[in-house]
Design a protein around this motif. Structure first.
Motif, PDB file in Angstrom:
ATOM      1  N   ALA A   9       0.829  -1.214   0.000  1.00  0.00           N
ATOM      2  CA  ALA A   9       0.000   0.000   0.000  1.00  0.00           C
ATOM      3  C   ALA A   9       0.861   1.261   0.000  1.00  0.00           C
ATOM      4  O   ALA A   9       0.345   2.370  -0.144  1.00  0.00           O
ATOM      5  N   GLY A  10       2.165   1.103   0.167  1.00  0.00           N
ATOM      6  CA  GLY A  10       3.062   2.260   0.277  1.00  0.00           C
ATOM      7  C   GLY A  10       3.398   2.886  -1.065  1.00  0.00           C
ATOM      8  O   GLY A  10       2.830   2.527  -2.107  1.00  0.00           O
ATOM      9  N   GLY A  13       5.342   0.404  -3.366  1.00  0.00           N
ATOM     10  CA  GLY A  13       4.506  -0.782  -3.508  1.00  0.00           C
ATOM     11  C   GLY A  13       3.299  -0.541  -4.404  1.00  0.00           C
ATOM     12  O   GLY A  13       2.974  -1.388  -5.253  1.00  0.00           O
ATOM     13  N   VAL A  30       0.068  -7.448   1.640  1.00  0.00           N
ATOM     14  CA  VAL A  30       0.052  -7.478   3.104  1.00  0.00           C
ATOM     15  C   VAL A  30       0.664  -6.168   3.576  1.00  0.00           C
ATOM     16  O   VAL A  30       1.781  -5.836   3.187  1.00  0.00           O
ATOM     17  N   ASP A  31      -0.081  -5.413   4.385  1.00  0.00           N
ATOM     18  CA  ASP A  31       0.434  -4.117   4.854  1.00  0.00           C
ATOM     19  C   ASP A  31      -0.298  -3.749   6.136  1.00  0.00           C
ATOM     20  O   ASP A  31      -1.516  -3.929   6.227  1.00  0.00           O
ATOM     21  N   LEU A  33      -0.508  -0.698   7.129  1.00  0.00           N
ATOM     22  CA  LEU A  33      -0.925   0.691   6.889  1.00  0.00           C
ATOM     23  C   LEU A  33      -0.301   1.648   7.907  1.00  0.00           C
ATOM     24  O   LEU A  33      -0.823   2.739   8.125  1.00  0.00           O
ATOM     25  N   SER A  36       0.788   4.236   5.405  1.00  0.00           N
ATOM     26  CA  SER A  36       0.087   4.292   4.113  1.00  0.00           C
ATOM     27  C   SER A  36      -1.420   4.242   4.346  1.00  0.00           C
ATOM     28  O   SER A  36      -1.874   4.114   5.481  1.00  0.00           O
ATOM     29  N   ALA A  57      -2.317  -7.051   7.545  1.00  0.00           N
ATOM     30  CA  ALA A  57      -1.576  -7.880   8.508  1.00  0.00           C
ATOM     31  C   ALA A  57      -0.156  -7.361   8.671  1.00  0.00           C
ATOM     32  O   ALA A  57       0.355  -6.624   7.827  1.00  0.00           O
ATOM     33  N   ASP A  58       0.470  -7.808   9.778  1.00  0.00           N
ATOM     34  CA  ASP A  58       1.836  -7.391  10.100  1.00  0.00           C
ATOM     35  C   ASP A  58       2.789  -8.525   9.714  1.00  0.00           C
ATOM     36  O   ASP A  58       2.591  -9.673  10.141  1.00  0.00           O
ATOM     37  N   CYS A  59       3.817  -8.197   8.969  1.00  0.00           N
ATOM     38  CA  CYS A  59       4.765  -9.245   8.530  1.00  0.00           C
ATOM     39  C   CYS A  59       5.562  -9.824   9.689  1.00  0.00           C
ATOM     40  O   CYS A  59       6.180 -10.882   9.536  1.00  0.00           O
ATOM     41  N   ASN A  99      10.974  -4.267  13.884  1.00  0.00           N
ATOM     42  CA  ASN A  99      10.011  -4.304  12.782  1.00  0.00           C
ATOM     43  C   ASN A  99      10.656  -4.853  11.503  1.00  0.00           C
ATOM     44  O   ASN A  99      10.152  -5.795  10.885  1.00  0.00           O
ATOM     45  N   SER A 123      16.026  -3.360  -1.149  1.00  0.00           N
ATOM     46  CA  SER A 123      17.194  -2.876  -0.427  1.00  0.00           C
ATOM     47  C   SER A 123      17.415  -1.423  -0.830  1.00  0.00           C
ATOM     48  O   SER A 123      16.502  -0.775  -1.367  1.00  0.00           O
ATOM     49  N   TYR A 148      18.483   2.355  10.324  1.00  0.00           N
ATOM     50  CA  TYR A 148      17.703   1.979   9.142  1.00  0.00           C
ATOM     51  C   TYR A 148      18.600   1.280   8.123  1.00  0.00           C
ATOM     52  O   TYR A 148      18.283   0.189   7.620  1.00  0.00           O
ATOM     53  N   LYS A 152      18.850  -2.842   6.427  1.00  0.00           N
ATOM     54  CA  LYS A 152      18.970  -3.278   5.018  1.00  0.00           C
ATOM     55  C   LYS A 152      20.197  -4.155   4.835  1.00  0.00           C
ATOM     56  O   LYS A 152      20.149  -5.180   4.148  1.00  0.00           O
ATOM     57  N   PRO A 179      14.161   7.219  -5.259  1.00  0.00           N
ATOM     58  CA  PRO A 179      12.926   7.231  -6.041  1.00  0.00           C
ATOM     59  C   PRO A 179      12.165   8.551  -5.880  1.00  0.00           C
ATOM     60  O   PRO A 179      12.041   9.075  -4.764  1.00  0.00           O
TER      61      PRO A 179
HETATM   62  P1  NAD Z   1       6.404   3.298   2.420  1.00  0.00           P
HETATM   63  O1  NAD Z   1       6.494   3.625   3.869  1.00  0.00           O
HETATM   64  O2  NAD Z   1       5.513   4.117   1.566  1.00  0.00           O
HETATM   65  O3  NAD Z   1       6.006   1.739   2.235  1.00  0.00           O
HETATM   66  C1  NAD Z   1       6.349   0.751   3.168  1.00  0.00           C
HETATM   67  C2  NAD Z   1       5.061   0.062   3.575  1.00  0.00           C
HETATM   68  O4  NAD Z   1       5.352  -0.956   4.534  1.00  0.00           O
HETATM   69  C3  NAD Z   1       4.050   0.995   4.215  1.00  0.00           C
HETATM   70  O5  NAD Z   1       2.831   0.902   3.510  1.00  0.00           O
HETATM   71  C4  NAD Z   1       3.915   0.482   5.653  1.00  0.00           C
HETATM   72  O6  NAD Z   1       2.595   0.664   6.143  1.00  0.00           O
HETATM   73  C5  NAD Z   1       4.302  -0.976   5.506  1.00  0.00           C
HETATM   74  N1  NAD Z   1       4.848  -1.650   6.687  1.00  0.00           N
HETATM   75  C6  NAD Z   1       5.829  -1.239   7.526  1.00  0.00           C
HETATM   76  N2  NAD Z   1       6.089  -2.187   8.434  1.00  0.00           N
HETATM   77  C7  NAD Z   1       5.267  -3.236   8.161  1.00  0.00           C
HETATM   78  C8  NAD Z   1       5.087  -4.522   8.734  1.00  0.00           C
HETATM   79  N3  NAD Z   1       5.779  -4.926   9.786  1.00  0.00           N
HETATM   80  N4  NAD Z   1       4.173  -5.343   8.167  1.00  0.00           N
HETATM   81  C9  NAD Z   1       3.433  -4.955   7.102  1.00  0.00           C
HETATM   82  N5  NAD Z   1       3.555  -3.744   6.535  1.00  0.00           N
HETATM   83  C10 NAD Z   1       4.477  -2.898   7.045  1.00  0.00           C
HETATM   84  O7  NAD Z   1       7.900   3.303   1.841  1.00  0.00           O
HETATM   85  P2  NAD Z   1       8.419   3.140   0.349  1.00  0.00           P
HETATM   86  O8  NAD Z   1       9.154   4.373   0.017  1.00  0.00           O
HETATM   87  O9  NAD Z   1       7.342   2.655  -0.529  1.00  0.00           O
HETATM   88  O10 NAD Z   1       9.508   2.002   0.585  1.00  0.00           O
HETATM   89  C11 NAD Z   1       9.265   0.636   0.282  1.00  0.00           C
HETATM   90  C12 NAD Z   1      10.521  -0.151   0.594  1.00  0.00           C
HETATM   91  O11 NAD Z   1      11.605   0.373  -0.167  1.00  0.00           O
HETATM   92  C13 NAD Z   1      10.972  -0.069   2.059  1.00  0.00           C
HETATM   93  O12 NAD Z   1      11.495  -1.324   2.432  1.00  0.00           O
HETATM   94  C14 NAD Z   1      12.072   0.972   2.025  1.00  0.00           C
HETATM   95  O13 NAD Z   1      12.990   0.804   3.063  1.00  0.00           O
HETATM   96  C15 NAD Z   1      12.691   0.696   0.674  1.00  0.00           C
HETATM   97  N6  NAD Z   1      13.420   1.850   0.108  1.00  0.00           N
HETATM   98  C16 NAD Z   1      12.793   3.058  -0.022  1.00  0.00           C
HETATM   99  C17 NAD Z   1      13.488   4.146  -0.542  1.00  0.00           C
HETATM  100  C18 NAD Z   1      12.846   5.512  -0.653  1.00  0.00           C
HETATM  101  O14 NAD Z   1      13.574   6.500  -0.753  1.00  0.00           O
HETATM  102  N7  NAD Z   1      11.517   5.620  -0.668  1.00  0.00           N
HETATM  103  C19 NAD Z   1      14.812   3.988  -0.962  1.00  0.00           C
HETATM  104  C20 NAD Z   1      15.415   2.731  -0.834  1.00  0.00           C
HETATM  105  C21 NAD Z   1      14.695   1.668  -0.293  1.00  0.00           C
END
Ligand code: NAD
Ligand code: WQD
Length: 338
Positions: A9-10, A13, A30-31, A33, A36, A57-59, A99, A123, A148, A152, A179
């Motif tokens: 949902a992020g 994603g 699975v998220d 939220l 998000s 759900a929570d991973c 987490n 990653s 953080y 990774k 991104p």
């Molecule tokens: P985001 O926060 O929008 O998406 C992450 C999602 O994971 C969220 O929807 C959140 O609700 C969910 N979440 C967190 N913990 C959870 C859990 N235990 N169980 C289920 N859901 C859970 O972030 P994003 O920017 O879409 O990033 C997605 C992935 O990419 C992440 O792993 C992030 O570390 C990685 N990443 C992001 C960036 C960036 O700059 N955005 C850069 C490199 C890597």
């Protein structure tokens, strides 16, 4: 293929779900939220005309994951779920380690139980710490600069060990650079909670008038205009990188890591000017102190992904700014109003 997308949902994603669905794959999300809104998935359904199976759900909860795997015939997993704010991770290290690492461990254990061993991991270029040289290739030294980043690094190590122990696993870690942007429909995009940590969401809120001015963190770096240089990657290109990675999982067993970036560096001030052009709005800024922990220059050598995954970033920063502005203008409060 039926793909389980954790964290679907992020920001990244939801864009990845669109590309998977458009390519004809099934998507199960699975998220929790925690960062998000479910509305993002309704928008994904609007864009694609396809439905997404959503499990709130929570991973970290292995039993909840078992129920998802029991209900759906999952072929491959893209694991994006996690917390990602660098500053917050330094203040709440236990929450980040618990987490992000519990989620990975529970997921991998449940995948193994259900005989699903094809995995793509989100990653990050953060695993290179302060790089010795640019462009950065995958064999550069790895280091963590904050909790953080350490999650990774550890996640990659856990999966490297898992793949070495059992050759049935096929694992690809994608090291994203920065991104930015949004889907060209303007229906989904980045929706930061509170004050944005990252450059482009902050710029977008300045252009829209929600914030007064950008603070540029230092103009005395050893770069052409003195401001920090990064590899900004359109989120749709990044999403397609996941499609490429799941499609190519069957090419090899074991653990592989790929940079997903453009290979080009863009400075903070170049980013500001690109957003001004795209939005037609001024982006006032002031130069302030460097942000602690920041590096001067970071951009990818993306040639391994081009060679092995047939993937290349094709969208530029101007297009990303235009798409981010369309999303920002149409959704000034993000997904909050649904
Ligand atoms: P985001 O926060 O929008 O998406 C992450 C999602 O994971 C969220 O929807 C959140 O609700 C969910 N979440 C967190 N913990 C959870 C859990 N235990 N169980 C289920 N859901 C859970 O972030 P994003 O920017 O879409 O990033 C997605 C992935 O990419 C992440 O792993 C992030 O570390 C990685 N990443 C992001 C960036 C960036 O700059 N955005 C850069 C490199 C890597
Ligand atoms: C980009 C440039 C800042 C904000 C972070 C994480 C990294 C990854 C992506 C997940 C830098 C400057 C920023 C502002 C500014 N996330 N800046 N004013 O630092 O490359 O990476 O997000 O894995 O782990 O560290 O991205 O967007 O924060 O900064 O001048 O208000 O913009 O100094 O030069 P960064 P960013």
């Amino acid at each position: 293929m039926n793909v389980l997308l954790t964290g679907g949902a992020g920001y990244i994603g939801s864009h990845t779900a669109v590309e998977l669905l458009d390519a004809g794959h099934g998507v199960v999300v699975v998220d929790t939220l925690v960062n998000s809104h479910e509305e993002s998935l309704r928008r994904v359904e609007r864009i694609t005309g396809r439905s997404v199976a959503f499990h709130p759900a929570d991973c970290t909860d292995a039993d909840a994951l078992r129920r998802v795997f029991a209900e759906h015939d999952v072929d491959a997993v893209i694991h994006m779920a996690g917390l990602k704010a660098v500053g917050e991770s330094a203040r709440q290290p236990l929450r980040y380690y618990r987490n992000n690492l519990d989620a990975l461990l529970s997921l991998a254990e449940v995948m193994d139980e259900f005989d699903v061993r094809d995995l793509v991991l989100s990653s990050s270029a953060t695993v290179y710490g302060n790089p010795e040289r640019v462009p950065i290739a995958e064999d550069a030294a790895l280091a963590s600069a904050n909790p953080y980043g350490a999650t990774k690094l550890f996640a990659e190590q856990i999966l490297r060990d898992l793949a070495a122990a059992d050759e049935r696993w096929r694992i690809t870690a994608l090291r994203y650079f920065n991104p930015i942007g949004a889907h060209p429909s303007g229906l989904i995009g980045e929706d930061p909670q509170g004050v944005p940590n990252n450059l482009f969401p902050y710029i977008a809120q300045v252009a829209s008038g929600r914030r007064e001015r950008l603070q540029v963190f230092g103009d005395d770096y050893d770069t052409a205009d003195g401001t920090g240089v990064r590899d900004y990657l359109h989120v749709v290109d990044l999403a397609r990188g996941h499609l490429a990675a799941v499609t190519h999982l069957a090419d090899a067993t074991g653990f592989r890591a790929y940079n997903l970036g453009t290979g080009k560096g863009v400075s903070v001030l170049e980013g500001v000017r690109a957003f001004e052009r795209a939005s037609g709005r001024p982006v006032p800024y002031e130069v302030v102190e460097r942000r602690p922990g920041d590096i001067a220059v970071c951009y990818a050598d993306p040639s391994a992904a081009a060679r092995d995954l047939d993937w290349k970033a094709v969208r530029g920063v101007d297009e990303a700014c235009a798409d981010a502005w369309r999303w920002q203008s149409a959704n000034p409060d993000g997904f909050a109003r649904g």
